[in-house]
Design a protein around this motif. Structure first.
Motif, mmCIF file in Angstrom:
data_model
loop_
_atom_site.group_PDB
_atom_site.id
_atom_site.type_symbol
_atom_site.label_atom_id
_atom_site.label_comp_id
_atom_site.label_asym_id
_atom_site.label_seq_id
_atom_site.Cartn_x
_atom_site.Cartn_y
_atom_site.Cartn_z
ATOM 1 N N ARG A 90 0.964 -1.152 -0.155
ATOM 2 C CA ARG A 90 0.149 -0.035 -0.021
ATOM 3 C C ARG A 90 0.862 1.285 0.114
ATOM 4 N N ALA A 91 1.858 1.221 0.588
ATOM 5 C CA ALA A 91 2.847 2.449 0.570
ATOM 6 C C ALA A 91 3.587 2.581 -0.770
ATOM 7 N N ASN A 92 3.458 1.464 -1.566
ATOM 8 C CA ASN A 92 4.061 1.693 -3.001
ATOM 9 C C ASN A 92 2.692 1.991 -3.867
ATOM 10 N N GLY A 93 1.638 2.383 -3.381
ATOM 11 C CA GLY A 93 0.475 3.046 -4.005
ATOM 12 C C GLY A 93 -0.524 1.547 -4.651
ATOM 13 N N ALA A 94 -0.038 0.515 -4.159
ATOM 14 C CA ALA A 94 -0.826 -0.747 -4.644
ATOM 15 C C ALA A 94 -2.104 -1.054 -3.923
ATOM 16 N N SER A 95 -3.148 -1.589 -4.443
ATOM 17 C CA SER A 95 -4.457 -1.826 -3.639
ATOM 18 C C SER A 95 -4.401 -3.293 -2.920
ATOM 19 N N LYS A 96 -3.389 -4.036 -3.455
ATOM 20 C CA LYS A 96 -3.318 -5.380 -2.819
ATOM 21 C C LYS A 96 -1.893 -5.924 -2.616
ATOM 22 N N ALA A 97 -1.486 -6.840 -1.979
ATOM 23 C CA ALA A 97 -0.106 -7.218 -1.984
ATOM 24 C C ALA A 97 -0.038 -8.819 -2.591
ATOM 25 N N VAL A 98 0.795 -9.047 -3.453
ATOM 26 C CA VAL A 98 0.954 -10.344 -3.787
ATOM 27 C C VAL A 98 2.213 -10.900 -3.141
ATOM 28 N N LEU A 99 2.124 -11.714 -2.269
ATOM 29 C CA LEU A 99 3.229 -12.104 -1.355
ATOM 30 C C LEU A 99 3.805 -13.535 -1.726
ATOM 31 N N HIS A 100 5.034 -13.793 -2.038
ATOM 32 C CA HIS A 100 5.525 -14.818 -2.272
ATOM 33 C C HIS A 100 6.587 -15.421 -1.220
ATOM 34 N N LEU A 101 6.476 -16.667 -1.021
ATOM 35 C CA LEU A 101 7.518 -17.299 -0.078
ATOM 36 C C LEU A 101 8.086 -18.704 -0.648
ATOM 37 N N HIS A 102 9.209 -19.101 -0.453
ATOM 38 C CA HIS A 102 9.811 -20.203 -1.147
ATOM 39 C C HIS A 102 10.036 -21.267 0.272
ATOM 40 N N LEU A 103 9.513 -22.240 0.011
ATOM 41 C CA LEU A 103 9.397 -23.449 0.952
ATOM 42 C C LEU A 103 10.060 -24.591 0.408
#
Length: 308
Positions: free
Chosen positions: A107-120
Protein backbone atom coordinates in the motif's frame (compact mmCIF):
# COMPACT_ATOMS: atom_id res chain seq x y z
CA UNK A 1 3.05 -22.41 24.78
CA UNK A 2 4.00 -18.73 24.77
CA UNK A 3 6.79 -17.28 22.66
CA UNK A 4 8.91 -14.15 22.97
CA UNK A 5 8.92 -12.19 19.70
CA UNK A 6 11.26 -9.43 18.63
CA UNK A 7 12.85 -7.95 15.53
CA UNK A 8 16.16 -9.31 14.30
CA UNK A 9 19.42 -7.38 14.50
CA UNK A 10 22.64 -7.85 12.50
CA UNK A 11 24.19 -9.48 15.57
CA UNK A 12 21.54 -12.24 15.37
CA UNK A 13 23.03 -13.61 12.14
CA UNK A 14 24.90 -16.52 13.84
CA UNK A 15 21.76 -17.65 15.70
CA UNK A 16 19.64 -17.41 12.55
CA UNK A 17 22.25 -19.37 10.61
CA UNK A 18 22.20 -22.08 13.27
CA UNK A 19 18.40 -22.25 13.07
CA UNK A 20 18.40 -22.48 9.27
CA UNK A 21 21.02 -25.23 9.32
CA UNK A 22 18.97 -27.17 11.84
CA UNK A 23 16.07 -26.93 9.39
CA UNK A 24 18.39 -27.87 6.50
CA UNK A 25 19.33 -31.08 8.31
CA UNK A 26 15.66 -31.99 8.64
CA UNK A 27 14.63 -31.03 5.10
CA UNK A 28 17.64 -32.02 2.95
CA UNK A 29 19.85 -34.07 5.27
CA UNK A 30 22.78 -31.69 5.66
CA UNK A 31 23.47 -28.04 6.59
CA UNK A 32 23.81 -25.74 3.58
CA UNK A 33 23.26 -22.23 4.99
CA UNK A 34 26.34 -20.03 5.34
CA UNK A 35 26.71 -17.16 7.80
CA UNK A 36 27.57 -14.59 5.14
CA UNK A 37 24.29 -15.31 3.31
CA UNK A 38 22.26 -14.53 6.43
CA UNK A 39 24.38 -11.44 7.13
CA UNK A 40 23.65 -10.21 3.60
CA UNK A 41 19.91 -10.86 4.00
CA UNK A 42 19.81 -8.92 7.27
CA UNK A 43 21.79 -6.13 5.63
CA UNK A 44 19.54 -5.82 2.56
CA UNK A 45 19.34 -2.09 1.77
CA UNK A 46 15.56 -2.25 1.34
CA UNK A 47 14.86 -3.87 4.73
CA UNK A 48 14.04 -2.04 7.94
CA UNK A 49 14.86 -4.76 10.45
CA UNK A 50 12.71 -3.19 13.16
CA UNK A 51 9.61 -3.54 10.98
CA UNK A 52 10.49 -6.22 8.40
CA UNK A 53 12.01 -9.01 10.52
CA UNK A 54 10.85 -11.28 13.33
CA UNK A 55 12.43 -13.82 15.67
CA UNK A 56 10.46 -16.17 17.92
CA UNK A 57 12.05 -17.67 21.04
CA UNK A 58 11.03 -20.55 23.27
CA UNK A 59 12.95 -19.47 26.35
CA UNK A 60 16.50 -18.83 25.11
CA UNK A 61 16.06 -20.99 21.98
CA UNK A 62 15.38 -19.41 18.60
CA UNK A 63 12.62 -21.48 16.97
CA UNK A 64 11.30 -19.33 14.10
CA UNK A 65 12.51 -16.52 11.83
CA UNK A 66 10.84 -14.39 9.16
CA UNK A 67 11.81 -11.55 6.85
CA UNK A 68 9.95 -9.34 4.33
CA UNK A 69 11.43 -7.28 1.51
CA UNK A 70 10.21 -5.37 -1.52
CA UNK A 71 12.06 -5.45 -4.84
CA UNK A 72 9.11 -4.59 -7.08
CA UNK A 73 8.13 -1.21 -5.59
CA UNK A 74 4.62 -2.31 -6.45
CA UNK A 75 2.28 -5.07 -5.30
CA UNK A 76 4.82 -7.93 -5.36
CA UNK A 77 6.42 -8.55 -1.95
CA UNK A 78 8.81 -11.36 -0.93
CA UNK A 79 9.24 -13.17 2.36
CA UNK A 80 11.35 -15.78 4.13
CA UNK A 81 9.80 -17.95 6.84
CA UNK A 82 11.40 -20.76 8.83
CA UNK A 83 10.10 -22.66 11.86
CA UNK A 84 11.12 -25.79 13.75
CA UNK A 85 8.61 -28.66 13.48
CA UNK A 86 7.48 -28.62 17.12
CA UNK A 87 6.83 -24.86 17.20
CA UNK A 88 4.13 -24.28 14.57
CA UNK A 89 2.33 -21.74 16.77
CA UNK A 90 5.45 -19.56 16.63
CA UNK A 91 5.47 -19.98 12.86
CA UNK A 92 1.83 -18.94 12.68
CA UNK A 93 2.52 -15.80 14.71
CA UNK A 94 5.31 -14.83 12.32
CA UNK A 95 3.14 -15.56 9.27
CA UNK A 96 0.51 -13.18 10.59
CA UNK A 97 3.11 -10.50 11.21
CA UNK A 98 4.75 -10.79 7.80
CA UNK A 99 1.40 -10.82 5.99
CA UNK A 100 0.35 -7.59 7.71
CA UNK A 101 3.68 -5.95 6.95
CA UNK A 102 3.60 -7.08 3.30
CA UNK A 103 0.22 -5.44 2.77
CA UNK A 104 1.48 -2.29 4.48
CA UNK A 105 4.51 -2.15 2.19
CA UNK A 106 2.44 -2.75 -0.96
CA UNK A 107 0.00 0.00 0.00
CA UNK A 108 2.92 2.35 0.65
CA UNK A 109 3.92 1.65 -2.97
CA UNK A 110 0.46 2.78 -4.11
CA UNK A 111 -0.85 -0.73 -4.75
CA UNK A 112 -4.32 -1.83 -3.65
CA UNK A 113 -3.18 -5.37 -2.81
CA UNK A 114 -0.07 -7.35 -1.92
CA UNK A 115 0.96 -10.41 -3.92
CA UNK A 116 3.22 -12.13 -1.42
CA UNK A 117 5.66 -14.92 -2.36
CA UNK A 118 7.41 -17.36 -0.06
CA UNK A 119 9.84 -20.17 -0.98
CA UNK A 120 9.62 -23.41 0.99
CA UNK A 121 11.20 -26.81 0.61
CA UNK A 122 8.74 -29.23 -1.00
CA UNK A 123 8.73 -31.19 2.29
CA UNK A 124 9.20 -28.33 4.76
CA UNK A 125 9.29 -28.09 8.52
CA UNK A 126 6.41 -25.64 8.19
CA UNK A 127 2.95 -27.21 8.64
CA UNK A 128 1.48 -26.89 5.14
CA UNK A 129 -2.09 -27.34 6.36
CA UNK A 130 -1.55 -24.23 8.45
CA UNK A 131 -0.48 -22.03 5.55
CA UNK A 132 -3.12 -23.46 3.21
CA UNK A 133 -5.76 -22.56 5.80
CA UNK A 134 -4.49 -18.97 5.65
CA UNK A 135 -5.06 -18.85 1.87
CA UNK A 136 -1.60 -19.68 0.52
CA UNK A 137 -1.18 -21.91 -2.55
CA UNK A 138 1.73 -23.22 -4.65
CA UNK A 139 2.27 -21.33 -7.92
CA UNK A 140 5.70 -22.65 -9.01
CA UNK A 141 8.27 -25.36 -8.31
CA UNK A 142 12.05 -25.04 -8.51
CA UNK A 143 14.71 -27.73 -8.42
CA UNK A 144 18.09 -27.38 -6.80
CA UNK A 145 20.40 -29.43 -9.01
CA UNK A 146 23.86 -30.80 -8.33
CA UNK A 147 26.66 -32.45 -10.27
CA UNK A 148 29.78 -34.30 -9.22
CA UNK A 149 33.06 -32.80 -10.43
CA UNK A 150 36.17 -34.68 -11.53
CA UNK A 151 39.60 -33.09 -11.37
CA UNK A 152 41.49 -33.89 -14.55
CA UNK A 153 38.28 -34.70 -16.44
CA UNK A 154 36.26 -31.48 -16.13
CA UNK A 155 38.56 -29.30 -18.22
CA UNK A 156 38.01 -25.84 -19.73
CA UNK A 157 36.07 -26.16 -23.00
CA UNK A 158 37.45 -24.97 -26.30
CA UNK A 159 35.09 -22.28 -27.68
CA UNK A 160 34.03 -22.80 -31.31
CA UNK A 161 35.18 -20.40 -33.99
CA UNK A 162 33.77 -16.93 -33.57
CA UNK A 163 32.94 -17.41 -29.88
CA UNK A 164 34.88 -15.88 -27.00
CA UNK A 165 34.56 -16.47 -23.25
CA UNK A 166 36.22 -13.94 -20.94
CA UNK A 167 36.33 -13.32 -17.21
CA UNK A 168 34.32 -10.38 -15.88
CA UNK A 169 37.37 -8.46 -14.74
CA UNK A 170 36.55 -4.76 -15.06
CA UNK A 171 33.72 -2.46 -13.99
CA UNK A 172 32.52 -2.19 -17.58
CA UNK A 173 32.28 -5.98 -17.79
CA UNK A 174 30.27 -6.06 -14.55
CA UNK A 175 27.81 -3.52 -15.90
CA UNK A 176 27.56 -5.60 -19.07
CA UNK A 177 26.80 -8.71 -16.99
CA UNK A 178 24.02 -6.76 -15.25
CA UNK A 179 22.56 -5.63 -18.58
CA UNK A 180 22.67 -9.19 -19.94
CA UNK A 181 21.00 -10.46 -16.77
CA UNK A 182 18.15 -7.97 -17.18
CA UNK A 183 17.63 -8.96 -20.82
CA UNK A 184 18.02 -12.73 -20.57
CA UNK A 185 15.79 -13.09 -17.49
CA UNK A 186 13.11 -10.53 -18.43
CA UNK A 187 10.64 -13.23 -19.55
CA UNK A 188 11.19 -15.49 -16.54
CA UNK A 189 8.56 -16.11 -13.87
CA UNK A 190 8.73 -13.64 -10.98
CA UNK A 191 11.55 -11.60 -12.54
CA UNK A 192 11.97 -8.21 -10.89
CA UNK A 193 14.10 -5.61 -12.74
CA UNK A 194 16.90 -4.30 -10.53
CA UNK A 195 19.15 -1.28 -10.96
CA UNK A 196 22.88 -1.94 -11.01
CA UNK A 197 23.60 -1.10 -7.36
CA UNK A 198 20.72 -3.30 -6.09
CA UNK A 199 21.86 -6.14 -8.33
CA UNK A 200 25.38 -5.87 -6.92
CA UNK A 201 23.99 -6.32 -3.41
CA UNK A 202 21.78 -9.22 -4.47
CA UNK A 203 24.74 -11.14 -5.91
CA UNK A 204 26.84 -10.33 -2.79
CA UNK A 205 29.32 -8.44 -4.96
CA UNK A 206 31.44 -7.45 -1.97
CA UNK A 207 32.25 -11.15 -1.43
CA UNK A 208 32.18 -12.27 -5.04
CA UNK A 209 35.27 -13.70 -6.73
CA UNK A 210 34.87 -11.99 -10.10
CA UNK A 211 37.20 -14.51 -11.74
CA UNK A 212 34.20 -16.88 -11.46
CA UNK A 213 32.00 -14.58 -13.54
CA UNK A 214 32.21 -14.92 -17.32
CA UNK A 215 30.81 -13.22 -20.40
CA UNK A 216 30.39 -14.93 -23.74
CA UNK A 217 30.41 -13.08 -27.06
CA UNK A 218 29.86 -14.03 -30.70
CA UNK A 219 31.18 -12.26 -33.77
CA UNK A 220 27.84 -11.21 -35.19
CA UNK A 221 26.15 -9.99 -31.98
CA UNK A 222 28.85 -9.11 -29.43
CA UNK A 223 28.25 -9.97 -25.78
CA UNK A 224 25.23 -12.27 -25.52
CA UNK A 225 25.52 -14.28 -22.30
CA UNK A 226 26.94 -14.51 -18.81
CA UNK A 227 27.45 -16.89 -15.90
CA UNK A 228 27.88 -15.95 -12.23
CA UNK A 229 29.42 -18.60 -9.96
CA UNK A 230 30.35 -18.50 -6.27
CA UNK A 231 32.93 -20.40 -4.27
CA UNK A 232 31.94 -19.22 -0.80
CA UNK A 233 29.43 -21.96 0.07
CA UNK A 234 30.73 -24.67 2.32
CA UNK A 235 28.52 -27.41 0.86
CA UNK A 236 29.38 -26.99 -2.83
CA UNK A 237 30.42 -24.65 -5.58
CA UNK A 238 27.40 -22.67 -6.72
CA UNK A 239 26.22 -21.26 -10.03
CA UNK A 240 24.00 -18.34 -9.12
CA UNK A 241 22.73 -17.57 -12.59
CA UNK A 242 23.45 -18.24 -16.24
CA UNK A 243 21.71 -16.52 -19.10
CA UNK A 244 21.84 -16.01 -22.85
CA UNK A 245 19.84 -13.32 -24.63
CA UNK A 246 16.97 -14.67 -26.79
CA UNK A 247 18.54 -13.91 -30.16
CA UNK A 248 21.65 -15.99 -29.33
CA UNK A 249 19.98 -19.09 -27.88
CA UNK A 250 20.34 -22.46 -29.56
CA UNK A 251 24.07 -22.03 -30.29
CA UNK A 252 25.38 -24.06 -27.32
CA UNK A 253 26.55 -20.99 -25.42
CA UNK A 254 24.81 -21.89 -22.15
CA UNK A 255 26.48 -25.30 -22.14
CA UNK A 256 29.83 -23.69 -22.92
CA UNK A 257 29.49 -21.38 -19.90
CA UNK A 258 28.44 -24.28 -17.68
CA UNK A 259 31.48 -26.35 -18.66
CA UNK A 260 33.69 -23.33 -18.04
CA UNK A 261 32.34 -23.14 -14.48
CA UNK A 262 32.63 -26.90 -13.94
CA UNK A 263 36.29 -26.77 -14.95
CA UNK A 264 37.03 -23.80 -12.70
CA UNK A 265 35.48 -25.47 -9.66
CA UNK A 266 37.20 -28.80 -10.38
CA UNK A 267 40.55 -27.01 -10.64
CA UNK A 268 39.93 -25.56 -7.19
CA UNK A 269 39.36 -29.04 -5.77
CA UNK A 270 35.59 -28.82 -5.45
CA UNK A 271 33.80 -32.15 -5.77
CA UNK A 272 30.24 -30.85 -6.29
CA UNK A 273 28.56 -27.92 -8.04
CA UNK A 274 24.92 -26.85 -7.74
CA UNK A 275 22.35 -24.40 -9.08
CA UNK A 276 18.62 -23.70 -8.98
CA UNK A 277 16.16 -23.84 -11.90
CA UNK A 278 12.48 -23.13 -12.48
CA UNK A 279 10.93 -26.46 -13.55
CA UNK A 280 8.61 -24.58 -15.95
CA UNK A 281 11.41 -22.52 -17.50
CA UNK A 282 10.49 -22.10 -21.16
CA UNK A 283 14.01 -21.41 -22.45
CA UNK A 284 15.14 -25.04 -22.23
CA UNK A 285 17.28 -24.56 -19.10
CA UNK A 286 16.19 -27.79 -17.33
CA UNK A 287 17.09 -29.82 -20.42
CA UNK A 288 20.41 -27.98 -20.76
CA UNK A 289 21.37 -28.80 -17.19
CA UNK A 290 20.35 -32.44 -17.57
CA UNK A 291 22.46 -32.77 -20.73
CA UNK A 292 25.41 -31.47 -18.75
CA UNK A 293 25.10 -34.07 -16.00
CA UNK A 294 23.08 -32.20 -13.37
CA UNK A 295 20.41 -34.02 -11.32
CA UNK A 296 17.86 -33.06 -8.66
CA UNK A 297 19.13 -32.50 -5.13
CA UNK A 298 15.82 -31.24 -3.70
CA UNK A 299 12.72 -29.23 -4.70
CA UNK A 300 11.47 -25.82 -3.56
CA UNK A 301 7.94 -24.50 -4.01
CA UNK A 302 6.88 -20.87 -4.44
CA UNK A 303 3.81 -20.20 -2.30
CA UNK A 304 1.60 -17.19 -2.99
CA UNK A 305 -1.11 -15.29 -1.16
CA UNK A 306 -2.98 -12.21 -2.38
CA UNK A 307 -3.80 -9.76 0.42
CA UNK A 308 -6.10 -6.76 0.24
Amino acid sequence: MSYALRAAAPTDAPAVTELLNEIDRIEIGRPETDLHTVESDLGHPDIDLDRDSWLAFDGPRLVAYALVWDDSKGERIDADHYVLPDHQRAGELLLGALESRALERARANGASKAVLHLHLNSAPTTDLSLIRARGWSVVRRYHVLERALRTGEDLPPEPPAGVRVRACAEEGDRKQAHALYQTSFAEHFDFQPRPYDTWLHDIHADRLDWSLVWLVSVEDLGDVGFLIARDDREAMGWIRSVGVVPEARGRGLGGLLLRQAFAAFAARGRDTVGLGVDTENATGAPELYARNGMSVHYAVDTWEIVLS
